[in-house]
Design an enzyme around this catalytic site. Structure first.
Site, short mmCIF file in Angstrom:
data_model
loop_
_atom_site.label_atom_id
_atom_site.label_comp_id
_atom_site.label_asym_id
_atom_site.label_seq_id
_atom_site.Cartn_x
_atom_site.Cartn_y
_atom_site.Cartn_z
N GLU A 171 0.83 -1.23 0.00
CA GLU A 171 0.00 0.00 0.00
C GLU A 171 0.86 1.26 0.00
O GLU A 171 0.68 2.14 0.85
CB GLU A 171 -0.90 0.02 1.25
N PRO A 172 1.78 1.41 -0.93
CA PRO A 172 2.61 2.61 -0.91
C PRO A 172 1.84 3.84 -1.39
O PRO A 172 1.06 3.76 -2.33
CB PRO A 172 3.73 2.28 -1.90
N ARG A 189 3.18 7.71 -0.46
CA ARG A 189 4.21 8.72 -0.61
C ARG A 189 5.31 8.32 -1.61
O ARG A 189 5.77 9.13 -2.41
CB ARG A 189 4.86 8.95 0.76
N ARG A 238 1.84 20.42 5.55
CA ARG A 238 2.82 19.50 6.14
C ARG A 238 3.85 20.21 7.03
O ARG A 238 4.15 19.73 8.13
CB ARG A 238 3.54 18.67 5.06
N TYR A 271 3.52 18.86 10.80
CA TYR A 271 4.52 17.85 11.22
C TYR A 271 5.93 18.42 11.30
O TYR A 271 6.90 17.66 11.33
CB TYR A 271 4.58 16.68 10.24
N CYS A 312 -3.31 34.33 8.87
CA CYS A 312 -3.09 34.89 10.20
C CYS A 312 -2.84 33.78 11.23
O CYS A 312 -3.68 33.53 12.10
CB CYS A 312 -4.30 35.72 10.61
N1 LLP Z 1 -1.82 2.17 4.30
C1 LLP Z 1 -2.42 2.69 5.39
C2 LLP Z 1 -3.34 1.86 6.16
C3 LLP Z 1 -2.12 4.01 5.78
O1 LLP Z 1 -2.70 4.51 6.87
C4 LLP Z 1 -1.22 4.79 5.02
C5 LLP Z 1 -0.90 6.16 5.39
C6 LLP Z 1 -0.65 4.20 3.87
C7 LLP Z 1 -0.97 2.89 3.55
C8 LLP Z 1 0.31 4.94 2.98
O2 LLP Z 1 1.47 5.32 3.65
P1 LLP Z 1 2.69 5.93 2.83
O3 LLP Z 1 3.22 4.84 1.92
O4 LLP Z 1 2.20 7.08 2.05
O5 LLP Z 1 3.66 6.32 3.87
N2 LLP Z 1 -0.12 13.12 6.07
C9 LLP Z 1 1.11 12.51 6.52
C10 LLP Z 1 1.15 11.04 6.20
C11 LLP Z 1 -0.03 10.27 6.75
C12 LLP Z 1 0.00 8.80 6.41
C13 LLP Z 1 -1.26 8.14 6.79
N3 LLP Z 1 -1.36 6.76 6.41
C14 LLP Z 1 2.28 13.28 5.91
O6 LLP Z 1 2.06 14.25 5.20
O7 LLP Z 1 3.44 12.96 6.16
#
Ligand code: LLP
Length: 414
Positions: free
Chosen positions: A272-273, A275, A311, A315, A342
């Protein structure tokens, strides 16, 4: 890489970013088709030796054009809401390659997903099993399910995007998983097909992934012993990208680290990638509006703000800022790149050494993931437009919001 300088000007593939800003205005999200595909194939190819399905995490970038592009190239999708399901279907995604994650699936979400024929529900609680079973029984269907096990490993990432620890709200505690599987097996309208985990986002090392996988392997053995055999394992997303000087494992290193265990298991693998596929495929283009040097700090107020890209505010994320036109003419100073909202938290970058003038264009790098999707209308600001470049061509994939659109759903009192 899709965003590189040619003669001191930053390009998106073969499109000059100055031209895109002129044509579409700023702030503007610019995506590269080639980079999306490159990133998708890098992870897909890394798992080529075993049966697998990449399910792009829609939450990281849900533009229809992005989803359509990935669907056409064989991607499945990891969704977390009925809305994301509808988007994927609208974009031509294949329901049989969809996994449905998330803590709070509503009865309606479940019904739509069952009718669409998704691959699997990734279940996060005991109660959710009952709910899915009820809806499936009403529809006279069998729901394919997997349990999201919380393996209690430290993902060593920002606490807000760490999900695999006991204290996090996600998944079913490792110690409760066996009983929960037993319960699932007792429900007549469920078919147990898998196990999954997702321990966090922007992970740089492979070790936490391997630690989680070892725990899942043990669990799969214990399940076998009680007569529950699985068809797949879903290893979640979370592999990080380079924003500054991080050295994330490559998709190949990530696959290699887990391959011995995955091969031993012999199950189909879901990934499930999010990012990893989307971050480096986009930039946020913004124009310097006002320069405000002060005795303490130098502020460059730009036309993008925390409503466009939250972001850094949320974070403390460090995102690279590049001048679209590299000129030697101005003096380099240290700037905070801030929006006009603001809020003190409204900054896009701090302490950046840049030679700036008003009207200069800046590109915030790595803004293909969790950027536009997290934007809002705070301060009654319309959301930015999105374009996707393909070589020398550029396609508008989302129009800039007009002010009228911002209040179109509001009503005055009678
Ligand atoms: N699968 C599940 C169940 C998830 O909750 C997530 C991300 C992913 C896959 C994908 O994760 P990735 O491969 O993108 O790391 N808004 C935050 C990131 C939140 C991630 C939430 N879950 C940011 O901007 O860093």
């Amino acid at each position: 890489m899709a965003f590189v300088y040619q003669n001191n000007t930053l390009y998106a593939e073969d499109c000059n970013l100055n031209d895109l800003a002129k044509k579409f205005g700023t702030p503007l999200y610019v995506y590269s088709k080639a980079q999306f595909l490159k990133n998708f194939h890098a992870i897909d190819d890394a798992f080529a030796e075993i049966e697998h399905q990449v399910c792009f995490a829609v939450k990281s970038n849900s533009n229809l054009a992005v989803l359509n592009l990935l669907a056409q190239n064989g991607s499945g999708f990891d969704i977390v809401s009925g809305g994301e399901l509808a988007r994927v279907l609208k974009a031509g995604g294949d329901a049989s390659k969809i996994v449905f994650s998330g803590l709070g699936k509503t009865e309606q979400d479940i019904e739509v997903a069952l009718n669409a024929g998704i691959a699997c529900f990734n279940v996060e609680s005991y109660r959710e099993l009952t709910r899915i079973n009820q809806v499936a029984s009403r529809l006279n269907k069998i729901a394919p399910i997997s349990l999201r096990v919380n393996p209690d490993v430290d993902a060593q990432t920002h606490p807000y995007i760490s999900t695999g620890l006991k204290e996090n709200k996600f998944g079913i505690a490792h110690d409760d998983a066996l009983d929960t599987y037993r319960y699932a097996a007792s429900l007549s309208n469920l078919e147990i097909i898998g196990i999954d985990c997702h321990i966090g986002s922007q992970l740089l090392d492979t070790q936490p992934f391997v630690d989680a996988l070892i725990k899942l392997e043990q669990m799969i053995d214990e399940l076998k012993a009680i007569g529950i055999t699985l068809k797949h394992i879903d290893i979640g997303g979370g592999l990080g990208v380079q924003y500054k000087d991080e050295q994330p494992a490559t998709p190949k290193q990530y696959a290699d680290a887990m391959m011995p265990i995955l091969q031993r298991l012999g199950l189909k693998v879901y990934l499930e990638p999010g990012r990893l596929i989307s971050a480096t495929a986009g930039v946020l283009l913004t124009q310097v509006d006002i320069l405000k040097p002060t005795h303490h700090r130098n502020f460059a107020i730009v036309d993008a703000a925390m409503n466009d890209l939250i972001r850094p505010a949320l974070y403390q994320s460090w995102m690279d800022v590049k001048a679209v036109n590299q000129s030697q003419a101005n003096e380099v100073k240290t700037w905070d790149i801030v929006g006009a909202i603001c809020e003190t938290g409204d900054f896009l970058a701090k302490d950046r050494d840049l030679a700036l003038q008003e009207k200069d264009l800046l590109a915030i790098m790595g803004a293909g993931a969790y950027s536009f999707v997290m934007s809002s209308n705070y301060n009654t600001r319309g959301r930015a437009a999105e374009v996707m470049v393909d070589g020398e061509q550029v396609h508008l994939v989302r129009e800039r919001e007009s002010l009228e659109q911002l209040w179109q759903y509001e009503h005055l009192l009678p």
